[in-house]
Design an enzyme around this catalytic site. Structure first.
Site, PDB file in Angstrom:
ATOM      1  N   LYS A  16       0.822  -1.201   0.000  1.00  0.00           N
ATOM      2  CA  LYS A  16       0.000   0.000   0.000  1.00  0.00           C
ATOM      3  C   LYS A  16       0.868   1.268   0.000  1.00  0.00           C
ATOM      4  CE  LYS A  16      -4.114  -2.103   0.806  1.00  0.00           C
ATOM      5  NZ  LYS A  16      -3.788  -3.543   0.888  1.00  0.00           N
TER       6      LYS A  16
HETATM    7  C1  LIG Z   1      -4.466  -4.722   0.541  1.00  0.00           C
HETATM    8  C2  LIG Z   1      -3.684  -5.976   0.608  1.00  0.00           C
HETATM    9  C3  LIG Z   1      -3.923  -7.039  -0.302  1.00  0.00           C
HETATM   10  C4  LIG Z   1      -5.029  -7.013  -1.331  1.00  0.00           C
HETATM   11  O1  LIG Z   1      -4.829  -6.036  -2.322  1.00  0.00           O
HETATM   12  P1  LIG Z   1      -6.067  -5.560  -3.246  1.00  0.00           P
HETATM   13  O2  LIG Z   1      -5.525  -4.442  -4.062  1.00  0.00           O
HETATM   14  O3  LIG Z   1      -7.123  -5.112  -2.274  1.00  0.00           O
HETATM   15  O4  LIG Z   1      -6.503  -6.720  -4.055  1.00  0.00           O
HETATM   16  C5  LIG Z   1      -3.084  -8.152  -0.234  1.00  0.00           C
HETATM   17  N1  LIG Z   1      -2.115  -8.237   0.686  1.00  0.00           N
HETATM   18  C6  LIG Z   1      -1.868  -7.252   1.581  1.00  0.00           C
HETATM   19  C7  LIG Z   1      -0.782  -7.427   2.574  1.00  0.00           C
HETATM   20  C8  LIG Z   1      -2.637  -6.087   1.567  1.00  0.00           C
HETATM   21  O5  LIG Z   1      -2.396  -5.113   2.456  1.00  0.00           O
END
Ligand SMILES: *Cc1c(COP(=O)(O)O)cnc(C)c1O
Length: 462
Positions: free
Chosen positions: A112
C-alpha cells in the site's frame, strides 16, 4: 487524459480532479477513457533504469498535463525516498522460474505504501496550488490506514482520520496508526467490524452537506491515482525478466482487486503479460466467480491473511465495466442489486472475457501455513500469510514462462502466523524497532454517524 465514471452519470474529469474526488458522485469508479500505449522500444528502454525513472515514464501519460516533468520527478523522488531498499521493488528468486516481487520495503511494510506515498505527494502539491484544505477520511482493515497516516502525517493542508475496527487489527497495524505524534493524524477505533467502518465512511460521503463543509476526500483503493502508482512495478519486474522480448506471468494476492487491476492496465498498455492469476484466501468470491460465473457474497470468514478478508471487491466494478462492453446503465443496475444483497450471474460472453484475462485459485488456512513453512524450509526466507496465499496458487501454474508472485507485506507485520508456521518470530526492521514503546493516541467511537461527524468537526484543524 480524461476519466469517465463506470456508471455513466458523473462528469468526465482530468487526473487531478479524479484523484481528489475518489468515488464518482454517481457512485461509480473513474477509469481512463482510453489506455495509453507503450511500444516495444519504449518498454525495452526502461531496462536498468532506477525505479523512480520508470515511474515517471509509466505514469506521465495518465497524469496528462497536470504536472510538469520536473514537478512529477520531484514528487516521485519524495514519495519513495523513505523506502529501505534502493531498488524499491526488488525481485528475488524462489525456485526455478518462480520469483517474488518484494513490495514491502516502504515505511509501513505493505505494498500500500507504493500508492499511498505517491498519492500523498500529488495531493499536497495540488492543494498548495489551489490553496484548498481537505479532510481525508478512510476505513481500514489495517494496511491502508497505516500507509495513509504515514503518507499524510504532518502535511499542512490535510487532516487524516482513519476508522479501524476496535480490537480487530493486528497490534503492529494498530500501533502504526496510533503512534504518529503529528496533530493532523486522528486514529478512530470504531465499535464494529471492517464492514461497519466502511458503511459509516460511505454515509459520510453521501451526506453532501458534510462532505462540502469539511472538504472530504477519499484515499481508499478505488482512487484511480492509487491504481496508476501500482502499474509501475509490473513494468520494472517484467523488464528485469526480459520483457518486451519475453512474456512474464504474475500471481497477485487479491482482496479489493486494486493491485491486480493495475497489472491488467500494464498489459493493456503493451507489457507482454502472459497470465494474471488472482489468488484469494478462504474468502474466495473472486475465485468462485471465475470458476462458475456467479457473483454471490457470503459472510466474511476472518483469516490469517486479514487484508484480503473481503466479500464485495470494490475494484471488480472496473473490469466488469469492460466485460460488459462499457454498458454503464446495465452495470449500474447490477451494482444496485449487489447493494440490496443480491448477487448476479455473468453472461457467457462476460465470463469468457474474464477467463481470457485472468486465471484464479485460492488457499485455505492450512495451505497458507504450509506454504509459509515450505518456503522457509526450501529457501530460509520468511513470507507473510498474504504472500503465502499467492505462492500456494502460483506453484500450481509454474512452467516455461517466468512467474512473479507479489509479496504484498513484510512478515513482521503478521508475526503470529509466521511463528505458527515456522517457529520463528520475524523482527521488525530498524526504523520501527521501538514501535512497542511509543505512546499511543486513539479515540474510541461508537458505531454512529453523528458521533463520528462530531469528532471530525471537532478534531480537524480548520
Ligand atoms: C491490501 C492488501 C492485499 C489485497 O490487495 P487488493 O488491491 O485489495 O486486491 C493483499 N495483501 C496485503 C498485505 C494487503 O495489504
Amino acid at each position: 487524459m480524461r476519466y469517465i465514471s463506470t456508471r455513466g452519470q458523473a462528469p468526465a474529469l482530468d487526473f487531478t480532479q479524479a484523484m481528489m474526488t475518489g468515488l464518482a458522485r454517481d457512485g461509480g469508479l473513474y477509469v481512463p477513457e482510453t489506455v495509453p500505449q507503450m511500444r516495444g522500444g519504449e518498454i525495452a528502454a526502461l531496462a536498468g533504469l532506477p525505479y523512480e525513472q520508470v515511474c515517471l515514464q509509466v505514469i506521465r501519460p495518465f497524469v496528462g498535463g497536470d504536472f510538469t516533468d520536473g514537478d512529477l520527478s520531484r514528487l516521485i523522488g519524495a514519495a519513495y525516498a523513505g523506502f529501505d531498499h534502493v531498488a524499491r521493488a526488488p525481485l528475488v528468486q524462489l525456485a526455478p522460474n518462480h520469483f517474488l516481487l518484494e513490495l514491502f520495503h516502504g515505511r509501513t511494510l505493505a505494498f500500500k505504501d507504493f500508492a499511498m506515498s505517491l498519492l500523498g505527494q500529488l495531493m499536497q502539491a495540488a492543494l498548495e496550488r489551489s490553496g484548498r484544505r481537505i479532510t481525508i477520511v478512510g476505513a481500514t482493515s489495517g494496511d491502508t490506514g497505516s500507509a495513509a497516516i504515514d503518507a499524510f502525517r504532518g502535511l499542512a493542508n490535510v487532516d487524516v482520520f482513519i476508522l479501524f475496527p476496535h480490537g480487530r487489527v493486528s497490534e503492529v497495524q494498530r500501533r502504526q496508526m496510533t503512534t504518529p505524534a503529528e496533530d493532523n493524524v486522528h486514529a478512530l477505533a470504531v465499535d464494529g467490524d471492517f464492514d461497519t467502518c466502511q458503511a459509516r465512511l460511505k454515509d459520510m460521503f453521501n451526506d453532501h452537506a458534510f462532505r462540502d463543509e469539511v472538504g472530504l476526500a477519499g484515499v481508499n483503493s478505488i482512487n484511480w491515482a492509487r491504481i496508476v502508482a501500482q502499474i509501475v512495478y509490473y513494468f520494472t519486474a517484467a523488464v528485469s525478466l526480459g520483457a518486451p522480448h519475453r512474456r512474464v506471468s504474475f500471481t497477485v494476492p487479491t482482496g479489493n482487486f486494486g493491485d491486480i487491476f493495475a497489472g491488467h492496465i500494464a498489459r493493456a498498455m503493451g507489457l507482454p503479460v502472459d497470465r494474471l492469476v488472482i489468488a484469494t484466501n478462504q474468502n474466495d468470491i473472486l475465485h468462485r466467480v471465475l470458476s462458475h460465473g456467479e457473483y454471490a457474497t457470503r459472510a466474511v470468514a476472518p483469516s490469517i491473511s486479514p487484508s484480503m478478508d473481503i466479500q464485495v471487491s470494490s475494484n471488480f466494478e472496473r473490469i466488469l465495466f469492460e466485460a460488459m462492453g462499457r454498458d454503464s446503465a446495465a452495470l449500474a443496475q447490477r451494482m444496485e442489486g449487489l447493494v440490496q444483497g443480491r448477487g448476479f450471474v455473468l453472461d457467457p460472453g462476460e465470463l469468457d472475457f474474464l477467463r481470457t484475462k485472468f486465471a484464479s485459485g485460492s488457499a485455505s488456512e492450512a495451505e497458507t501455513i504450509a506454504a509459509i513453512a515450505a518456503v522457509h524450509a526450501e529457501t530460509g526466507q520468511l513470507v507473510c500469510p498474504h504472500t503465502a496465499v499467492g505462492i500456494h496458487v502460483a506453484r500450481q501454474r509454474l512452467g516455461h514462462v517466468p512467474m512473479v508472485t507479489l509479496a504484498t507485506a513484510h512478515p513482521a507485520k503478521f508475526p503470529d502466523a509466521v511463528e505458527r508456521a515456522t517457529g520463528i518470530r520475524p523482527p521488525l526492521p530498524p526504523h520501527m524497532a521501538d514501535l512497542y514503546e511509543r505512546p499511543e493516541r486513539v479515540t474510541r467511537v461508537a458505531n454512529d454517524l453523528a458521533a463520528l461527524q462530531a469528532i471530525v468537526r471537532e478534531q480537524r484543524r480548520a
